[in-house]
Structures are given as structure tokens and as C-alpha cells.
Write a protein that holds these residues in place. Structure first.
Motif: not given
Length: 436
Positions: A21-22, A38-40, A44-45, A73-74
Motif C-alpha cells: 500500500p502507498a 508511490c511512497a510506502s 520500506a520503499g 512515507p513521503k
């Protein structure tokens, strides 16, 4: 089980992001091709999709962070540069707190790491503003300060980023006064000043969402010495107790002397009746602020409560799962002067947690009107692993939320073609178009 609810929005595509999930998303257009990054928070990636055809997002790759326990996250992209936030780990193990700087111009499908910058503190970078050029505007931890402060980092030499300016609320400088003998409670810390949202830059001004201190406007005409211009407090009566950031986002409109200001609700899956105690939860809000005089920001309107769809299993969005929780908005679409993104001064998009995506007509600054919504289907299972076991050394809060299995929208990006990309707490992305 909900199959979703829609009004004046149609689904045109989706992608499961391979079960990662992003959280926050960013976009760039290269030679007519649109790329979504997309940051997750949990995986962790970072995931890369090509969304030139929004009905058929093409999965390109997932980039594993070199710190596998890390929260990532961002993310923002501008001028062929991608900046990603590192915010500390969710699991025991190595951590890095700061930002990574990437080249996504040479090959938008294969980012190349150019450099790193560390906060040098016990907390990393939460949100930030980057629209290209040399400066990244951060909500970041800093040694000697309580909570995140405003830090400006120069990435003209991306291999050697350097901090060039900072600003903080006076009480944050813990090295400058005797701290209280008793540790503050969680509520007291949440109610205190601390930069949560990205410093949103417009001209020589930066608009800061400063949690308990509300909206803060600073002059950055001298990037090395930001100066306080104006402040608008909103708490009380808005936000508090089990809510999230007291002031979550402040965003000036590009073509009008107005700014959007929000407090943050919270995700109902994180709560149970036993957790949410202490009586009623304060109201959260989206507000319209007149900033024609930046030294006197003035709240002139509050957005309406999200419409409850016919057939929705609950009578409102405040009482779900048998208890009343801290319902409110989350992320709004932020154009960031990005040429790939839509920048309408008459429309606002907000991912409103379990009220789904909400679209507002803001052409009349005093009377914002909701015109569309989309609530995704509820999850059939969480994508965060096995049920929680506090004895597990890899235990973390997001592994198996204790509350109701309910759809929870997180972030939104709208491209200049009018395609709306939203992600959720529990699955992949949805691509929508507004029909009004």
C-alpha cells in the motif's frame, strides 16, 4: 461488506501495487508519458507506475529502501529530481532519518540515488515541499528541539545537501530553557507547537501547519533567516484528544488570496471502544482562510460535513464500530507548481479517511459545496501481515489494526488531464474521474 459508494465520480482504473500500500504519491510527465511514484509507509520503499493510460496503470518496479525497517512515507518530484523522506523505523533495526535525493530525469523508470541528508536528530522528516530547483522545505526533527521544526535544505549539489535556513516556535528550543520535571502526556505533546505539514511555498512566503500553534506564515525572502509574518490558531475548539495533527495542512491557492487549512482526524481501524475514552471527541475541519493580509490570516468558512451515502451501514462518520472516534480529513491535492498536475482555484479534493474522497466547489469562498464523493470497498483482509503479538520483536501498530475493517483513504494526486489517483490504508490505488 461494502462494495463502495460513489456520487459524480466514476472509476476508470485501479492497481493493487503488488500488495504494498502507498502513502504519499507524486507525479511527473516525461515526453507525454505520465509516471506515478508511490511512497510506502509499511513496505520500506517506493513503487513506480506508468499511468499514461490511466485505465491500465503499468507496474514498473518497487525500489526497496536500503534500510528495510524504515518508514518511507513521503515523496515529491520536480524538475527531474525525486526527494523521499525517511522518518524512522517501525521495526527494530537500522534506521536513517532524513531525505534521499534521486535523479528521475535521466531514466524516469529507474531512479538513481544522488545523495542523502540526515536530520541528525531522534526524529526524521515527515512531510515536505519540493517543486524543483535547489531548496527542499522540510518538516524535520532537529537536535535540541521538541517536535519537528522548519528546515530548509539546499540540494544544488545533490551529493552534498546542506541546511541553509530554519525556523521554530520559541517553546520548541528545549536546549534554551529548563524542561519540566514531569514528561508531558501524549495529549499535551500533540497540543503543543510542532511542524506537521509541509511548508507550502508561495512566492516569498511559506505557509506552515504548526499543529497546536495552528497556521503560521513566515517570510523567506531571505532563505537563511525566515521571519514570522502571521499566525491563526484554531484549537480550541477544533481538534484534540485522539485526533491526529492538530493543524495538518495549510495550502495557499495559486491564483487567489486564500489558503486551505485542515486539522486531522484519524483512522478508525486504529481504535477500539477501550482506546477511545474520555467523552466526546473535538470536531475536526477543513477551513477557508483569507490571507490577503498575510499578517492577519482570517478563517472565513468551514467546509460542510461529508454527505453520508444512502445505505451506508453507519448513521454518520463519527460513530463506527460501536464507538465515537476522532473523525476528520486527511490529505488534500496539492499542485506544488508541478506542470503535470491539475491546479484549479475553484475546486478542492480531500481524502477524508473513511468518508472517502470528497470533491468541493470552492468558487464562492464563503460557501464551499461538496459536489462528489467516492468511498472504496472495505478490505477483505489487511495487507500488513499476521495478527499482532506484543511479544514478537517485530511487533508494530500497523501490523494488524484492532478496529473495524473499513475502507480508509489516505492520499490524492490529480493530473492535468483530470485523472484522480487515490490510495488507501489497506490496498492499492484507484483512478477516478469527476463527472461534474
Amino acid at each position: 461488506m461494502s462494495e463502495g459508494y460513489a456520487k459524480n465520480l466514476e472509476i476508470i482504473g485501479s492497481h493493487d501495487l503488488a500488495g504494498k500500500p502507498a502513502f504519499q504519491m507524486a507525479m511527473q510527465e516525461v515526453d507525454g508519458h505520465y509516471y506515478l511514484y508511490c511512497a510506502s509507509y509499511r513496505a520500506a520503499g517506493w513503487t513506480i507506475l506508468e499511468v499514461t493510460d490511466p485505465s491500465k496503470p503499468r507496474y514498473i518496479r518497487f525500489i526497496d529502501a536500503d534500510v528495510p525497517t524504515q518508514g518511507c512515507p513521503k515523496i515529491q518530484v520536480g524538475d527531474g529530481i525525486m526527494v523521499t523522506a525517511m522518518d524512522g523505523g517501525f521495526k527494530p533495526g537500522p534506521e536513517y532519518r532524513g531525505i534521499y535525493v534521486w535523479d528521475v530525469k535521466t531514466d524516469p523508470e529507474d531512479p538513481k540515488l544522488l545523495g542523502k541528508w540526515s536530520t541528525g536528530a531522534q526524529s526524521g522528516v515527515h512531510r515536505f515541499f519540493y517543486n524543483g530547483g535547489r531548496y527542499v522545505h522540510l518538516s524535520a526533527g532537529c537536535k535540541g528541539f521538541a517536535g519537528n521544526i522548519y528546515r530548509i535544505v539546499d540540494i544544488a549539489d545533490p551529493a552534498n545537501p546542506m541546511e541553509v535556513g530554519r525556523w521554530w516556535w520559541p517553546s520548541q528550543w528545549t536546549a534554551g530553557y529548563m524542561p519540566p520535571k514531569q514528561m508531558p502526556t501524549l495529549f499535551e505533546m500533540m497540543d503543543s507547537p510542532g511542524l506537521h505539514g509541509a511548508p507550502y511555498v508561495k512566492g516569498d512566503l511559506a505557509y506552515l501547519s504548526y499543529s497546536g500553534a495552528g497556521m503560521v506564515i513566515v517570510d523567506i525572502s531571505d532563505i537563511t533567516l525566515p521571519k514570522l509574518v502571521g499566525n491563526l490558531r484554531h484549537q480550541p475548539p477544533f481538534s484534540g484528544k485522539n485526533s491526529g495533527a492538530r493543524c495538518h495542512t495549510t495550502m495557499p491557492l495559486s491564483g487567489r488570496p486564500l489558503a486551505i487549512m485542515t486539522s486531522e482526524g484519524e483512522r478508525f481501524p486504529l481504535f477500539t471502544p477501550e482506546i477511545v475514552q474520555g467523552g466526546a471527541q473535538p470536531a475536526n475541519f477543513i477551513g477557508m482562510v483569507d490571507v490577503s493580509d498575510p499578517s492577519d490570516p482570517t478563517l472565513i468558512a468551514v467546509f460542510p460535513y461529508p454527505e453520508v451515502p444512502e445505505g451506508f451501514p453507519y448513521k454518520n462518520f463519527n460513530e463506527i464500530g460501536g464507538f465515537a472516534g476522532p473523525f476528520g480529513p486527511h490529505n488534500i491535492h496539492e499542485p506544488h507548481d508541478n506542470p503535470a498536475l491539475e491546479d484549479r482555484n475553484d475546486r478542492l479534493y480531500c481524502c477524508y479517511f473513511h468518508a472517502g474522497l470528497r470533491v468541493y466547489d470552492i468558487s464562492d469562498r464563503f460557501v464551499p459545496k461538496e459536489i462528489a464523493y467516492y468511498i472504496p470497498p472495505n478490505p477483505k483482509k489487511w495487507l500488513f501481515g499476521e495478527p499482532m503479538d506484543p511479544k514478537d520483536p517485530h511487533f508494530d501498530l500497523f501490523q494488524q489494526p484492532p478496529g473495524p475493517m473499513i475502507a480508509t483513504t489516505e492520499d490524492i494526486v490529480v493530473d492535468k488531464r483530470g485523472n484522480i489517483f487515490i490510495d488507501t490504508f489497506h490496498d492499492g490505488i484507484y483512478v477516478l474521474r469527476c463527472t461534474v
